[in-house]
Design an enzyme around this catalytic site. Structure first.
Site, PDB file in Angstrom:
ATOM      1  CG  ASP A  65      -0.318  -0.095   2.529  1.00 36.10           C
ATOM      2  OD1 ASP A  65       0.570  -0.950   2.699  1.00 36.10           O
ATOM      3  OD2 ASP A  65      -0.695   0.666   3.442  1.00 36.10           O
ATOM      4  CG  HIS A 151       5.690  -2.206   9.797  1.00 36.04           C
ATOM      5  ND1 HIS A 151       4.500  -2.204  10.494  1.00 36.04           N
ATOM      6  CD2 HIS A 151       5.351  -2.287   8.483  1.00 36.04           C
ATOM      7  CE1 HIS A 151       3.495  -2.271   9.641  1.00 36.04           C
ATOM      8  NE2 HIS A 151       3.979  -2.329   8.413  1.00 36.04           N
TER       9      HIS A 151
END
Length: 276
Positions: A65, A151
């Site tokens: 994304d 992350h």
């Protein structure tokens, strides 16, 4: 002054009113595009910036994304402009492989255009730079520093600190709270942080959606990071689930439990200026 424009405040969850994750940072005469989610160039055009105006593209990480429109940025800059210099693309290790694969996917298009247009004789020109931390840019009075974020299992991932004429802005990207981001954001005028509403995500039926709690900061966690770092303004973006108009005060109230400074929450094209 540094101007921040939220080009895309959306996420992988489709929202007709929000483009994919992307932020524009203007410092002096330099314009930096941070991530390039879906619809980024349309939003940039609405902000008065074309592909030719982009000084460099900064990628926080390689989740789909955040790089959906990488091919559009490369191709549009190549086909519709006359920029004589390569586009610098700065990101974590793995960025070069993604760019090479993107150019390979564009090979038929590149061939068509070179054979059709007499003034297009070379394929798109880019220069890829991979970093895990340290200084990544120092030109025209703008200094950019990268630091590792968390992350995982996506790794490595980066946050960026842009400094110009005494002003500083930090782009966190997707991360949970971590020492790297705390240090990078220390004393910054603004922190642009992606966020999720943990209370709402926990209610979603799909496990794969609830899984994002593992590696994204909640609104409260992002606010706590801003407080620890002593930043001036917290700018929230990449809203998950999509921010419903009229509920901005709910998001702001959650942030206020941890951070007492100004909190900016808004739609695509929200502009925030920091500095003297």
């Amino acid at each position: 002054m540094i101007d921040i424009t939220l080009l895309g405040t959306g996420s992988p969850m489709i929202d007709p009113n929000r483009a994919g994750p992307s932020t524009l940072v203007k410092a002096g005469d330099s314009v930096f595009l941070v991530d390039c989610g879906r619809g980024v160039l349309m939003r940039a055009a609405a902000a008065g910036v074309g592909a030719a105006n982009i000084t460099a593209l900064l990628l926080t990480h390689l989740h789909s994304d955040h790089i959906t429109d990488l091919s559009d940025v490369i191709t549009t800059r190549w086909v519709t402009t006359f920029v004589p210099t390569p586009l610098p693309i700065i990101g974590p290790p793995g960025t070069r492989a993604v760019v090479d694969a993107t150019l390979a996917a564009l090979a038929p298009d590149i061939s068509y255009r070179i054979h059709h247009h007499a003034d297009i004789t070379e394929p798109p020109s880019v220069q890829v730079y991979e970093y895990t931390d340290g200084q990544v840019w120092d030109d025209a009075g703008v200094r950019i520093t990268a630091a590792p974020t968390d992350h995982r299992p996506v790794e490595p991932t980066l946050g960026f600190r842009v400094e110009h004429d005494g002003a500083s802005v930090v782009l966190a990207g997707d991360t949970v709270p971590c020492a790297g981001l705390d240090e990078l954001a220390k004393g910054a005028n603004a922190l642009v942080h992606t966020v999720i509403r943990a209370d709402l995500v926990q209610q979603m039926p799909l496990q794969r959606i609830r899984d994002i709690l593992d590696y994204h900061s909640s609104v409260e966690q992002a606010a706590a990071t801003a407080a620890r770092a002593g930043v001036g303004t917290l700018v929230l973006t990449h809203y998950v689930p999509p921010l419903v108009p009229g509920q901005e005060d709910q998001w702001r109230a959650q942030a206020a439990t941890e951070f007492s400074g100004p909190v900016e929450i808004g739609d695509d094209l929200l502009r925030v200026s920091v500095g003297n």
